[in-house]
Design a protein around this motif. Structure first.
Motif, mmCIF file in Angstrom:
data_model
loop_
_atom_site.group_PDB
_atom_site.id
_atom_site.type_symbol
_atom_site.label_atom_id
_atom_site.label_comp_id
_atom_site.label_asym_id
_atom_site.label_seq_id
_atom_site.Cartn_x
_atom_site.Cartn_y
_atom_site.Cartn_z
ATOM 1 N N THR A 1 0.812 -1.013 -0.105
ATOM 2 C CA THR A 1 0.019 0.149 0.064
ATOM 3 C C THR A 1 0.677 1.263 0.014
ATOM 4 O OG1 THR A 1 -1.740 -1.225 1.411
ATOM 5 C CG2 THR A 1 -1.714 1.125 1.271
ATOM 6 N N PRO A 2 0.467 2.253 -0.747
ATOM 7 C CA PRO A 2 1.528 3.358 -0.771
ATOM 8 C C PRO A 2 1.123 4.157 0.518
ATOM 9 C CG PRO A 2 -0.238 3.397 -2.728
ATOM 10 C CD PRO A 2 -0.549 2.359 -1.902
ATOM 11 N N THR A 3 2.237 4.819 0.725
ATOM 12 C CA THR A 3 2.348 5.754 2.129
ATOM 13 C C THR A 3 2.190 7.105 1.424
ATOM 14 O OG1 THR A 3 4.759 5.983 2.046
ATOM 15 C CG2 THR A 3 3.789 4.143 3.138
ATOM 16 N N LYS A 4 2.591 8.245 2.294
ATOM 17 C CA LYS A 4 2.636 9.621 2.126
ATOM 18 C C LYS A 4 3.700 9.900 0.808
ATOM 19 C CE LYS A 4 0.771 12.371 5.827
ATOM 20 N NZ LYS A 4 1.087 13.058 6.745
ATOM 21 N N THR A 5 4.997 9.086 1.136
ATOM 22 C CA THR A 5 6.096 9.464 0.067
ATOM 23 C C THR A 5 6.446 8.199 -0.642
ATOM 24 O OG1 THR A 5 7.543 8.722 1.956
ATOM 25 C CG2 THR A 5 6.786 11.122 1.664
ATOM 26 N N HIS A 6 6.086 6.902 -0.551
ATOM 27 C CA HIS A 6 6.395 6.014 -1.181
ATOM 28 C C HIS A 6 5.436 5.289 -2.038
ATOM 29 C CE1 HIS A 6 7.809 1.578 -1.696
ATOM 30 N NE2 HIS A 6 8.895 2.209 -2.266
ATOM 31 N N PHE A 7 5.240 5.382 -3.451
ATOM 32 C CA PHE A 7 4.275 4.982 -4.268
ATOM 33 C C PHE A 7 4.692 3.620 -4.946
ATOM 34 C CE2 PHE A 7 3.168 8.965 -2.989
ATOM 35 C CZ PHE A 7 1.726 8.821 -2.826
ATOM 36 N N PRO A 8 4.825 2.506 -4.475
ATOM 37 C CA PRO A 8 5.129 1.457 -5.253
ATOM 38 C C PRO A 8 4.341 0.978 -6.344
ATOM 39 C CG PRO A 8 4.377 0.489 -3.288
ATOM 40 C CD PRO A 8 4.552 2.206 -3.467
ATOM 41 N N ILE A 9 5.086 0.628 -7.624
ATOM 42 C CA ILE A 9 4.237 0.168 -8.655
ATOM 43 C C ILE A 9 4.382 -1.366 -8.811
ATOM 44 C CG2 ILE A 9 4.425 2.206 -9.818
ATOM 45 C CD1 ILE A 9 6.601 1.022 -11.607
ATOM 46 N N PRO A 10 3.472 -1.918 -9.172
ATOM 47 C CA PRO A 10 3.356 -3.563 -9.316
ATOM 48 C C PRO A 10 4.345 -3.783 -10.232
ATOM 49 C CG PRO A 10 1.176 -2.679 -9.457
ATOM 50 C CD PRO A 10 1.866 -1.639 -9.430
ATOM 51 N N HIS A 11 5.219 -4.815 -10.133
ATOM 52 C CA HIS A 11 6.204 -5.192 -10.864
ATOM 53 C C HIS A 11 5.677 -5.767 -12.141
ATOM 54 C CE1 HIS A 11 8.558 -5.694 -7.541
ATOM 55 N NE2 HIS A 11 8.230 -6.743 -6.918
ATOM 56 N N SER A 12 4.474 -6.487 -12.365
ATOM 57 C CA SER A 12 3.897 -6.711 -13.566
ATOM 58 C C SER A 12 3.483 -5.534 -14.496
ATOM 59 C CB SER A 12 2.729 -7.760 -13.389
ATOM 60 O OG SER A 12 1.920 -7.175 -12.663
ATOM 61 N N ALA A 13 2.903 -4.495 -13.702
ATOM 62 C CA ALA A 13 2.598 -3.116 -14.484
ATOM 63 C C ALA A 13 3.814 -2.636 -15.114
ATOM 64 C CB ALA A 13 2.232 -2.331 -13.660
ATOM 65 N N PHE A 14 5.019 -2.571 -14.203
ATOM 66 C CA PHE A 14 6.160 -1.969 -14.899
ATOM 67 C C PHE A 14 6.427 -2.746 -16.239
ATOM 68 C CE2 PHE A 14 11.124 -1.480 -14.197
ATOM 69 C CZ PHE A 14 11.101 -0.161 -14.934
ATOM 70 N N ILE A 15 6.652 -4.255 -16.148
ATOM 71 C CA ILE A 15 6.889 -5.026 -17.196
ATOM 72 C C ILE A 15 5.936 -4.566 -18.228
ATOM 73 C CG2 ILE A 15 7.233 -7.190 -18.016
ATOM 74 C CD1 ILE A 15 7.633 -8.104 -15.191
ATOM 75 N N ASP A 16 4.772 -4.557 -18.110
ATOM 76 C CA ASP A 16 3.830 -4.147 -19.085
ATOM 77 C C ASP A 16 3.962 -2.792 -19.724
ATOM 78 O OD1 ASP A 16 2.502 -6.365 -18.773
ATOM 79 O OD2 ASP A 16 0.837 -5.700 -17.671
ATOM 80 N N SER A 17 4.508 -1.780 -18.813
ATOM 81 C CA SER A 17 4.745 -0.554 -19.451
ATOM 82 C C SER A 17 6.040 -0.518 -20.399
ATOM 83 C CB SER A 17 4.959 0.637 -18.245
ATOM 84 O OG SER A 17 5.153 1.546 -18.692
ATOM 85 N N VAL A 18 7.100 -1.307 -20.034
ATOM 86 C CA VAL A 18 8.273 -1.367 -20.861
ATOM 87 C C VAL A 18 7.865 -2.043 -22.150
ATOM 88 C CG1 VAL A 18 10.201 -2.543 -21.196
ATOM 89 C CG2 VAL A 18 9.684 -1.765 -18.738
ATOM 90 N N ARG A 19 6.832 -3.353 -22.249
ATOM 91 C CA ARG A 19 6.496 -3.674 -23.429
ATOM 92 C C ARG A 19 5.760 -2.940 -24.221
ATOM 93 N NH1 ARG A 19 6.372 -9.260 -23.763
ATOM 94 N NH2 ARG A 19 7.101 -10.304 -21.936
#
Length: 171
Positions: free
Chosen positions: A25-43
């Protein structure tokens, strides 16, 4: 393909396994993105630029907090960025949920990705996991792909010139 070394706790993983990893879950300063979403974005970025992924390797740490990947690429219908016996172009990607490192991408004719956090290539980008990471990654990846496409033309011409040059025994 360039090298991806997994010897510090990460293991090879399939895209299906990566898709099951929960994102914190994101915090005030850290907004992690799903690994699979990152891979999809690269693709998607490569697909929009007429680039196909011809081979790939992926890895995860046992807890799934860190992702590492390597993708060999070829430009559709072009010889300047095609897999050959002489060279190929590769993309290294990594992402973390545990704040260890930024979401990153490296591109080039020689790329190195290791779970000991070594990460290198001719073109590099990194984006911290802050509020607008998803928006910014698209722009940064497009710029990185543009840079590597410029380099592919130059490298292909250089390799063709090397191959066309005959060396004498004295040389």
């Amino acid at each position: 393909m360039s090298q991806m070394i997994l010897h510090c706790g990460a293991e090879a993983a399939t895209l299906n396994e990566i898709a099951t990893i929960p994102t914190p879950t994101p915090t005030k300063t850290h907004f992690p993105i799903p690994h699979s979403a990152f891979i999809d974005s690269v693709r998607q970025t490569f697909n929009r630029n007429g680039i196909a992924i011809t081979d790939e390797q992926h890895g995860l740490t046992k807890d799934g907090d860190r992702y590492f990947g390597l993708m060999q690429i070829a430009r559709k219908g072009r010889e300047d960025i095609a897999a050959s016996s002489d060279y190929n172009f590769t993309v290294g990607v990594r992402n973390s949920h545990d704040k260890t490192f930024s979401a990153g991408l490296v591109l080039g004719s020689h790329v190195f990705v290791c779970d000991n956090l070594a990460f290198g290539g001719e073109v590099q980008l990194a984006r911290k996991h802050t509020r607008h990471i998803a928006r910014d990654l698209q722009r940064l990846m497009a710029a990185a792909v543009s840079k590597v496409l410029d380099k592919t033309t130059t490298l292909a011409a250089r390799i063709a010139a090397y191959k066309a040059t005959e060396l004498t025994k004295a040389e």
